[in-house]
Design a protein around this motif. Structure first.
Motif, short mmCIF file in Angstrom:
data_model
loop_
_atom_site.label_atom_id
_atom_site.label_comp_id
_atom_site.label_asym_id
_atom_site.label_seq_id
_atom_site.Cartn_x
_atom_site.Cartn_y
_atom_site.Cartn_z
N ARG A 15 -12.43 10.34 3.46
CA ARG A 15 -11.72 11.93 3.27
C ARG A 15 -10.70 11.05 1.72
NH1 ARG A 15 -15.74 13.36 3.51
NH2 ARG A 15 -16.76 14.90 4.53
N VAL A 16 -9.94 10.41 2.13
CA VAL A 16 -9.07 9.86 1.74
C VAL A 16 -9.33 8.78 1.61
CG1 VAL A 16 -6.05 9.91 1.29
CG2 VAL A 16 -7.00 12.54 1.90
N ASP A 17 -8.63 7.95 0.49
CA ASP A 17 -8.87 6.33 0.16
C ASP A 17 -7.69 6.06 -0.69
OD1 ASP A 17 -9.71 3.79 0.62
OD2 ASP A 17 -11.04 3.77 -1.16
N VAL A 18 -6.66 5.12 0.43
CA VAL A 18 -5.55 4.46 -0.30
C VAL A 18 -5.04 2.80 -0.51
CG1 VAL A 18 -2.91 4.83 -0.29
CG2 VAL A 18 -4.04 6.61 0.15
N GLN A 19 -5.41 2.35 -1.64
CA GLN A 19 -5.99 0.70 -2.06
C GLN A 19 -4.43 0.24 -2.73
OE1 GLN A 19 -8.42 -0.70 -0.57
NE2 GLN A 19 -9.91 0.94 0.12
N ASN A 20 -3.98 -0.69 -1.81
CA ASN A 20 -3.20 -1.75 -2.42
C ASN A 20 -1.85 -0.57 -2.98
OD1 ASN A 20 -3.96 -2.98 -1.34
ND2 ASN A 20 -5.63 -3.53 -2.57
N LEU A 21 -1.56 1.00 -2.39
CA LEU A 21 -0.89 1.41 -2.96
C LEU A 21 1.40 1.16 -3.64
CD1 LEU A 21 -0.11 4.50 -5.20
CD2 LEU A 21 0.22 5.58 -1.99
N ILE A 35 13.74 0.73 -8.20
CA ILE A 35 14.00 1.23 -5.94
C ILE A 35 12.03 0.97 -5.61
CG2 ILE A 35 14.47 2.65 -4.18
CD1 ILE A 35 16.66 4.20 -5.97
N PRO A 36 11.95 -0.05 -5.03
CA PRO A 36 10.26 -0.02 -4.32
C PRO A 36 10.29 0.50 -3.55
CG PRO A 36 12.40 -2.35 -4.23
CD PRO A 36 12.94 -1.62 -4.64
N VAL A 37 9.73 1.64 -3.63
CA VAL A 37 9.69 2.70 -2.29
C VAL A 37 8.55 2.30 -1.28
CG1 VAL A 37 9.88 4.77 -1.10
CG2 VAL A 37 11.09 4.21 -2.64
N LEU A 38 7.35 2.27 -1.84
CA LEU A 38 6.27 2.01 -1.08
C LEU A 38 5.43 0.20 -2.16
CD1 LEU A 38 4.14 5.10 -1.67
CD2 LEU A 38 5.58 4.79 0.38
N GLN A 39 4.89 -0.14 -0.57
CA GLN A 39 4.50 -1.36 -1.09
C GLN A 39 3.61 -1.52 -0.43
OE1 GLN A 39 7.74 -3.54 0.06
NE2 GLN A 39 8.10 -4.38 -2.75
N ASN A 40 2.17 -2.00 -1.01
CA ASN A 40 1.45 -2.21 -0.41
C ASN A 40 0.25 -1.77 0.09
OD1 ASN A 40 -0.30 -4.62 -2.52
ND2 ASN A 40 1.67 -5.80 -1.52
N ILE A 41 0.52 -0.41 -0.19
CA ILE A 41 -0.24 0.32 1.13
C ILE A 41 -1.85 0.69 0.92
CG2 ILE A 41 -0.06 3.05 1.88
CD1 ILE A 41 2.47 2.26 2.38
N ASN A 42 -2.11 0.63 2.52
CA ASN A 42 -3.35 0.80 2.31
C ASN A 42 -4.19 1.84 2.98
OD1 ASN A 42 -4.95 -1.10 0.76
ND2 ASN A 42 -3.48 -2.41 1.43
N LEU A 43 -4.50 2.34 3.78
CA LEU A 43 -4.70 3.38 4.68
C LEU A 43 -6.38 4.85 4.02
CD1 LEU A 43 -3.72 6.53 3.96
CD2 LEU A 43 -1.95 5.99 4.45
N GLN A 44 -7.03 4.55 4.91
CA GLN A 44 -7.84 5.27 4.89
C GLN A 44 -7.82 7.10 6.01
OE1 GLN A 44 -8.75 2.17 4.64
NE2 GLN A 44 -9.22 2.90 2.56
N ILE A 74 1.18 7.22 -9.41
CA ILE A 74 0.78 5.83 -8.90
C ILE A 74 1.54 4.94 -9.75
CG2 ILE A 74 -0.69 4.34 -8.15
CD1 ILE A 74 -1.70 7.54 -6.96
N GLY A 75 2.29 3.95 -8.98
CA GLY A 75 2.96 2.96 -9.50
C GLY A 75 1.71 1.57 -10.13
N SER A 76 0.35 1.23 -8.47
CA SER A 76 -0.13 0.66 -9.03
C SER A 76 -0.97 0.58 -7.55
CB SER A 76 0.06 -0.83 -8.97
OG SER A 76 0.62 -1.81 -8.09
N GLY A 77 -2.97 0.11 -7.55
CA GLY A 77 -3.10 0.57 -6.74
C GLY A 77 -4.27 1.81 -6.87
#
Lengths: 245, 270
Positions: A15-21, A35-44, A74-77
């Motif tokens: 249902r939710v797909d997060v890649q390299n966020l 301010i880098p808050v999220l780095q390379n978040i991957n979750l499903q 979204i910054g990147s990902g």
């Protein structure tokens, strides 16, 4: 809204797909501080489960939740969410698609109720259903049912929640958040200022939502609540959040 | 809900745009005005325009609402029948007809939008008569109904707006505009100059009218809380240009442009 024919996972319950966020805030008026808050978040997150975001405060849990709701860009990902009408890719979605996804498929319960002047607690609760074009009688019945479950005293229903206590406002907020059977729900400390009796009600509501197939991402400070709803945890690690100039 | 089912729920909405601003520029000799403005407004959508005084908000609103011809660019509108038209390609009389029938305009100062010395009922009835209604009893009944709908005493129908408070005048302006069932309403600082409690009443009224009637609206405001409450889509203007636009929450919670960041951080609760 994108349609992805080359989807990598074959699991149809995704249902939710997060890649390299990645997400970095740039404060232009404070010397371009980054301010880098999220780095390379991957979750499903899959149908019928609750994924709990855990970790010390200040590690980006709420930022991730607000990114999933579209409040932060979204910054990147890539972030994709499957609603009633197919996948929405938040990376590229226009404001109209995000509004559409929120109205029909993506629920969000924060700690705080955004109070609308002059609108009664009952009407605030009814709103998500009314915005679907549901009839007033049905919306009213459901709102009354939820407010009753959450022990919001009947004499408060006709009053605007601006003057309610924190816990009362939060319960109105939860009732509102559970009016619709959203396929995906985001919960940011929904039990933060509730007593144990009302926390129990929220735990029941979350477990009912899971039972009907909702995919839930949540932040729960209360360990007991967390243990009763969580299927899996995603751990945020302490990262160095010093502004980089 | 099947991930492989590739239905496009939100089709290309811009094809169904109610109003489309295409590269609009209108400048005054001072160099002030608005430049290169582009956006689409869909049915049922509320667009907020924010920015400080002198940023070109009102100039833009005047161009969009058919009151000032742009130096260049187009305002495209799709009418009730589904015909697409270039607003400034229409004859003056057809443009006026559109303004009276499908559009509404709520001015910042009620005196610009009301006839102050004729009764509230006549103010409401005027637009109905302009579209051909003549029956006095019907006009009066509709007038009273609308006064009730905007939280005013129906008994005020024979009073002149000059005797009303600012908040009541603003509500009468709204009733006068909505009586012909417009599809699109332009509002210039609709809550400006009103007490906070009166603002709240008016905001609640506007919000419920948008939801219940499925109205589209373009609202110019300098109040970010008003924008947050009402607008689906937000446009930030500075020096006549759009410097940021998008989902209202996103523009307010994650502003990208230095000016928007300043704007958002300068208020107590955006």
């Amino acid at each position: 809204m994108t349609t992805d024919l080359h989807y990598s996972s074959s699991d149809s319950s995704l249902r939710v797909d997060v890649q390299n966020l990645c997400k970095t805030f740039v404060l232009h008026n404070q010397g371009q501080a980054q301010i880098p808050v999220l780095q390379n978040i991957n979750l499903q997150v899959f149908e019928g489960e609750c994924l709990v975001l855990s970790g010390p405060s200040g590690t980006g849990k709420s930022t991730l939740l607000r990114t999933l709701y579209g409040n932060y860009r979204i910054g990147s990902g890539q972030v994709r969410i499957l609603g009633h009408h197919g996948w929405t890719d938040l990376t590229s979605a226009a404001h109209r698609e995000i509004n559409h996804l929120r109205r029909h498929s993506l629920g969000y319960v924060s700690q705080f109720l955004r109070v609308i002047p002059r609108v009664s607690a009952l009407e605030v609760t009814m709103q998500p259903l009314l915005e679907q074009g549901e009839n007033k009688t049905f919306a009213r019945e459901k709102a009354i049912h939820l407010l009753t479950c959450l022990n919001v005293p009947e004499q408060l229903w006709s009053l605007p929640p601006a003057t309610f206590s924190g816990g009362e406002q939060q319960r109105v907020n939860i009732a509102r958040g559970f009016m619709l059977d959203y396929p995906v729900m985001l919960l940011d400390e929904p039990t933060a200022s509730l007593d144990s009796k009302n926390s129990d009600v929220v735990v029941d509501l979350i477990n009912q939502a899971k039972a009907r197939g909702a995919a839930i991402v949540g932040i729960f400070h209360d360990e007991e609540v967390r243990n009763r709803v969580a299927d899996r945890a995603f751990n945020f690690e302490q990262t160095d959040l010093q502004p980089q100039i | 809900m099947n991930p492989h089912q590739n239905t496009l729920a939100v089709t290309d909405d811009t094809q169904n745009a109610l109003l489309r601003a295409k590269n609009i520029t209108r400048l005054y000799s001072s160099g002030k005005g608005c430049r290169e403005i582009n956006f689409d407004l869909c049915p049922g959508e509320v667009l907020g325009i924010v920015g400080e005084s002198g940023s070109g908000k009102t100039t833009l609103l005047n161009v969009l609402s058919g009151q000032h011809k742009p130096d260049s660019g187009q305002v495209l509108y799709t009418n009730k029948k589904g015909d697409a038209m270039d607003l400034y390609g229409l004859s003056e009389s057809r443009r006026r007809h559109l303004l009276r029938t499908e559009w509404g305009m709520v001015h910042q100062h009620a005196r610009d939008g009301l006839r102050m010395n004729v009764s509230a009922g006549a103010n409401i009835g005027e637009r109905l008569m302009a579209v051909g209604q003549r029956h006095y009893g019907d006009l009066r009944q509709t007038g009273q109904q609308w006064l009730t709908d905007v939280d005013m005493e129906p008994g005020l129908i024979d009073s002149a707006p000059s005797t009303f408070s600012g908040g009541m005048q603003q509500r009468l302006q709204i009733a006068r505009n909505l009586v012909t069932g417009p599809r699109l309403v332009f509002m210039d600082e609709p809550t400006g100059g009103l007490d906070v409690s009166v603002q709240a009443r008016l905001l609640d009224l506007l919000r419920s009218l948008v939801v219940e009637l499925g109205l589209s609206a373009i609202i110019v405001t300098h109040d970010l809380a008003v924008a947050r409450l009402l607008a689906h889509q937000l446009v930030v203007m500075k020096d006549g240009l759009i410097i940021e636009q998008g989902l209202t929450d996103q523009v307010l919670d994650d502003p990208q442009h230095p000016y928007t960041q300043l704007l958002v951080s300068s208020v107590l609760t955006p």
